[in-house]
Design a protein around this motif. Structure first.
Motif, PDB file in Angstrom:
ATOM      1  N   ARG A 308       0.831  -1.207   0.000  1.00  0.00           N
ATOM      2  CA  ARG A 308       0.000   0.000   0.000  1.00  0.00           C
ATOM      3  C   ARG A 308       0.862   1.253   0.000  1.00  0.00           C
ATOM      4  O   ARG A 308       0.603   2.205  -0.744  1.00  0.00           O
ATOM      5  CB  ARG A 308      -0.923  -0.007   1.216  1.00  0.00           C
ATOM      6  N   GLU A 309       1.920   1.274   0.798  1.00  0.00           N
ATOM      7  CA  GLU A 309       2.796   2.439   0.864  1.00  0.00           C
ATOM      8  C   GLU A 309       3.539   2.624  -0.451  1.00  0.00           C
ATOM      9  O   GLU A 309       3.741   3.750  -0.907  1.00  0.00           O
ATOM     10  CB  GLU A 309       3.798   2.266   2.024  1.00  0.00           C
ATOM     11  N   ARG A 310       3.939   1.521  -1.070  1.00  0.00           N
ATOM     12  CA  ARG A 310       4.649   1.621  -2.345  1.00  0.00           C
ATOM     13  C   ARG A 310       3.749   2.203  -3.426  1.00  0.00           C
ATOM     14  O   ARG A 310       4.168   3.056  -4.214  1.00  0.00           O
ATOM     15  CB  ARG A 310       5.142   0.230  -2.748  1.00  0.00           C
ATOM     16  N   LEU A 311       2.500   1.781  -3.467  1.00  0.00           N
ATOM     17  CA  LEU A 311       1.550   2.346  -4.426  1.00  0.00           C
ATOM     18  C   LEU A 311       1.329   3.828  -4.178  1.00  0.00           C
ATOM     19  O   LEU A 311       1.240   4.629  -5.119  1.00  0.00           O
ATOM     20  CB  LEU A 311       0.210   1.603  -4.340  1.00  0.00           C
ATOM     21  N   LYS A 312       1.240   4.212  -2.915  1.00  0.00           N
ATOM     22  CA  LYS A 312       1.013   5.610  -2.562  1.00  0.00           C
ATOM     23  C   LYS A 312       2.162   6.485  -3.025  1.00  0.00           C
ATOM     24  O   LYS A 312       1.956   7.574  -3.564  1.00  0.00           O
ATOM     25  CB  LYS A 312       0.812   5.734  -1.045  1.00  0.00           C
ATOM     26  N   VAL A 313       3.382   6.013  -2.815  1.00  0.00           N
ATOM     27  CA  VAL A 313       4.550   6.806  -3.202  1.00  0.00           C
ATOM     28  C   VAL A 313       4.687   6.876  -4.720  1.00  0.00           C
ATOM     29  O   VAL A 313       5.003   7.917  -5.283  1.00  0.00           O
ATOM     30  CB  VAL A 313       5.830   6.221  -2.568  1.00  0.00           C
ATOM     31  N   LEU A 314       4.424   5.760  -5.397  1.00  0.00           N
ATOM     32  CA  LEU A 314       4.612   5.708  -6.840  1.00  0.00           C
ATOM     33  C   LEU A 314       3.515   6.437  -7.605  1.00  0.00           C
ATOM     34  O   LEU A 314       3.774   7.088  -8.616  1.00  0.00           O
ATOM     35  CB  LEU A 314       4.674   4.252  -7.305  1.00  0.00           C
ATOM     36  N   TYR A 315       2.262   6.332  -7.134  1.00  0.00           N
ATOM     37  CA  TYR A 315       1.138   6.847  -7.908  1.00  0.00           C
ATOM     38  C   TYR A 315       0.319   7.912  -7.193  1.00  0.00           C
ATOM     39  O   TYR A 315      -0.603   8.474  -7.793  1.00  0.00           O
ATOM     40  CB  TYR A 315       0.197   5.695  -8.297  1.00  0.00           C
ATOM     41  N   GLY A 316       0.612   8.194  -5.926  1.00  0.00           N
ATOM     42  CA  GLY A 316      -0.199   9.178  -5.205  1.00  0.00           C
ATOM     43  C   GLY A 316      -1.623   8.676  -5.027  1.00  0.00           C
ATOM     44  O   GLY A 316      -1.860   7.492  -4.736  1.00  0.00           O
ATOM     45  N   ASP A 317      -2.597   9.562  -5.250  1.00  0.00           N
ATOM     46  CA  ASP A 317      -4.006   9.188  -5.089  1.00  0.00           C
ATOM     47  C   ASP A 317      -4.493   8.264  -6.202  1.00  0.00           C
ATOM     48  O   ASP A 317      -5.575   7.686  -6.096  1.00  0.00           O
ATOM     49  CB  ASP A 317      -4.887  10.442  -5.055  1.00  0.00           C
ATOM     50  N   ALA A 318      -3.718   8.139  -7.282  1.00  0.00           N
ATOM     51  CA  ALA A 318      -4.140   7.299  -8.404  1.00  0.00           C
ATOM     52  C   ALA A 318      -3.936   5.815  -8.132  1.00  0.00           C
ATOM     53  O   ALA A 318      -4.433   4.977  -8.878  1.00  0.00           O
ATOM     54  CB  ALA A 318      -3.382   7.699  -9.668  1.00  0.00           C
ATOM     55  N   GLY A 319      -3.196   5.469  -7.089  1.00  0.00           N
ATOM     56  CA  GLY A 319      -2.989   4.070  -6.754  1.00  0.00           C
ATOM     57  C   GLY A 319      -3.459   3.765  -5.342  1.00  0.00           C
ATOM     58  O   GLY A 319      -3.258   4.563  -4.437  1.00  0.00           O
ATOM     59  N   ASN A 320      -4.116   2.651  -5.156  1.00  0.00           N
ATOM     60  CA  ASN A 320      -4.580   2.296  -3.819  1.00  0.00           C
ATOM     61  C   ASN A 320      -4.704   0.786  -3.668  1.00  0.00           C
ATOM     62  O   ASN A 320      -4.721   0.047  -4.654  1.00  0.00           O
ATOM     63  CB  ASN A 320      -5.921   2.979  -3.496  1.00  0.00           C
ATOM     64  N   LEU A 321      -4.787   0.356  -2.432  1.00  0.00           N
ATOM     65  CA  LEU A 321      -4.948  -1.054  -2.082  1.00  0.00           C
ATOM     66  C   LEU A 321      -6.087  -1.180  -1.090  1.00  0.00           C
ATOM     67  O   LEU A 321      -6.143  -0.434  -0.111  1.00  0.00           O
ATOM     68  CB  LEU A 321      -3.646  -1.605  -1.495  1.00  0.00           C
ATOM     69  N   CYS A 322      -7.002  -2.096  -1.361  1.00  0.00           N
ATOM     70  CA  CYS A 322      -8.144  -2.325  -0.476  1.00  0.00           C
ATOM     71  C   CYS A 322      -8.162  -3.795  -0.056  1.00  0.00           C
ATOM     72  O   CYS A 322      -7.893  -4.684  -0.865  1.00  0.00           O
ATOM     73  CB  CYS A 322      -9.461  -1.985  -1.186  1.00  0.00           C
ATOM     74  N   VAL A 323      -8.487  -4.022   1.204  1.00  0.00           N
ATOM     75  CA  VAL A 323      -8.565  -5.381   1.747  1.00  0.00           C
ATOM     76  C   VAL A 323      -9.939  -5.562   2.380  1.00  0.00           C
ATOM     77  O   VAL A 323     -10.404  -4.689   3.117  1.00  0.00           O
ATOM     78  CB  VAL A 323      -7.475  -5.623   2.814  1.00  0.00           C
ATOM     79  N   ARG A 324     -10.588  -6.681   2.067  1.00  0.00           N
ATOM     80  CA  ARG A 324     -11.882  -6.932   2.705  1.00  0.00           C
ATOM     81  C   ARG A 324     -12.124  -8.429   2.815  1.00  0.00           C
ATOM     82  O   ARG A 324     -11.648  -9.229   2.004  1.00  0.00           O
ATOM     83  CB  ARG A 324     -13.022  -6.259   1.930  1.00  0.00           C
ATOM     84  N   ASN A 325     -12.856  -8.775   3.856  1.00  0.00           N
ATOM     85  CA  ASN A 325     -13.246 -10.167   4.070  1.00  0.00           C
ATOM     86  C   ASN A 325     -14.433 -10.502   3.178  1.00  0.00           C
ATOM     87  O   ASN A 325     -15.356  -9.691   3.012  1.00  0.00           O
ATOM     88  CB  ASN A 325     -13.627 -10.395   5.532  1.00  0.00           C
ATOM     89  N   LEU A 326     -14.385 -11.677   2.595  1.00  0.00           N
ATOM     90  CA  LEU A 326     -15.503 -12.177   1.811  1.00  0.00           C
ATOM     91  C   LEU A 326     -16.280 -13.183   2.649  1.00  0.00           C
ATOM     92  O   LEU A 326     -15.907 -13.498   3.780  1.00  0.00           O
ATOM     93  CB  LEU A 326     -14.992 -12.839   0.528  1.00  0.00           C
ATOM     94  N   ALA A 327     -17.356 -13.701   2.067  1.00  0.00           N
ATOM     95  CA  ALA A 327     -18.142 -14.708   2.785  1.00  0.00           C
ATOM     96  C   ALA A 327     -17.272 -15.917   3.124  1.00  0.00           C
ATOM     97  O   ALA A 327     -17.441 -16.541   4.158  1.00  0.00           O
ATOM     98  CB  ALA A 327     -19.348 -15.120   1.943  1.00  0.00           C
TER      99      ALA A 327
END
Length: 348
Positions: A308-327
């Motif tokens: 997540r931090e690597r995406l933030k530094v490389l792309y700013g707001d254009a890159g993100n990581l989301c994590v969520r539990n599924l069923a």
């Protein structure tokens, strides 16, 4: 910075106009003309600022088309604000025809254009500085990410399990499989050490590197590890940071496959969503009970936090990581700009 330059610039404009009037022998009350013109100009260009900010990122030709009328209107407002006061000192200055009205309306356009040019110049300069700082931070972050990968992705536990699996294969006289596993481990280690952390690779190259890692894990877990890969055809040539998916896949194997007797399913997807590349790593394990929404629990998820931090530094707001539990399982979704080698060169 903006307000200092904005107010200071218009005060300087009014002061210069007043001094010029005195130099030509105008009465002291003539300063009211420049006061009215300057205050109107300050208010009008403040509106231009928000319009320029709304146009940011659009093609230059479109920005120019949008700004033409507001710039002309700002000049006309400035002239109109000072005209009534000016007529008290110069009754003969009343425009006699439409051409004179138009000429008077454009009398202050050079001031408005100078303001717009200065605003854009400073804005683009600061953006350039921000991009330079971001590039330097990205380089440092990428090198740090590579070092962390060697520390926690290729950790002694992983190497121990791999070497132990190779030893078992040798004892079982399954030399062909053992040899293939050694070659896979060697290739993966070589790729990890040789890859330039600042070099972006295509998704196909990233998946080829990931296959080296999965070949090792498939020998360890055999039929317990099931892998599905679903990639849109146009996504194979999309560019992305190297070794971005490996820590996510390792997490899935560690927490979803290894902890279940029957093993588990690992699914990797890549789709294009407009101008973004969407990547998904999904498993059918127990999920993360400590996960609250998309907030990672403290002390866990080192690979996720690093990604997540690597995406933030490389792309700013254009890159993100989301994590969520599924069923039944956990989903990690990454978004980054959809770029190919051709588009990257054009942007450069």
């Amino acid at each position: 910075m903006f307000w200092v330059l904005h107010l200071g610039g218009w005060l300087a404009y009014m002061g210069l106009g007043y001094l010029t009037a005195l130099a030509y022998g105008k009465p002291g009350g003539y300063a009211m003309i420049h006061l009215a013109t300057g205050v109107t100009g300050a208010a009008a260009t403040l509106g231009l600022r928000y319009l320029l900010r709304a146009c940011r990122g659009r093609p230059p030709v479109l920005q120019l088309a949008i700004m033409v009328l507001p710039i002309l209107a700002s000049s006309a407002l400035m002239e109109r604000a000072g005209r009534h006061i000016k007529l008290e000192f110069c009754p003969g200055c009343t425009p006699e025809n439409t051409l004179m009205v138009f000429s008077y309306a454009l009398s202050n356009i050079y001031v408005v254009l100078a303001w717009v040019g200065l605003y854009l110049g400073i804005t683009y300069y600061r953006q350039s500085q921000d991009e330079t700082r971001r590039a330097l931070a990205a380089r440092a972050m990428a090198h740090q990410a590579q070092l962390k990968m060697l520390r926690y992705q290729l950790n002694p536990h992983f190497l121990f399990n791999t070497l132990n699996a190779i030893s078992t294969l040798v004892l079982d006289r399954d030399n062909a499989t053992a040899n293939r596993m050694v070659q896979s481990l060697s290739s993966f280690l070589r790729h990890s050490l040789d890859s330039d952390p600042m070099q972006r690779v295509t998704l196909r190259q990233e998946m080829d590197a990931l296959d080296l890692y999965l070949d090792i894990e498939k020998v360890r877990f055999a039929e317990r590890l099931r892998v599905e890969i679903v990639v849109d055809e146009e996504c194979w040539r999309a560019l992305m940071p190297s070794l971005l998916l490996q820590p996510l896949v390792e997490n899935a194997i560690k927490y979803a496959v290894a902890k279940q007797v029957e093993g588990g399913l690992l699914r990797i997807e890549a789709h294009r969503e407009g101008d973004r590349l969407s990547l998904r790593v999904v498993d059918d394990g127990p999920g993360c009970l400590a996960l609250e929404g998309e907030t990672l629990p403290a002390g866990t998820g080192v690979g996720l936090r690093n990604t997540r931090e690597r995406l933030k530094v490389l792309y700013g707001d254009a890159g993100n990581l989301c994590v969520r539990n599924l069923a039944g399982g956990l989903e990690v979704r990454l978004h980054l700009p959809f770029e190919t080698s051709t588009s990257a060169r054009n942007d450069g």
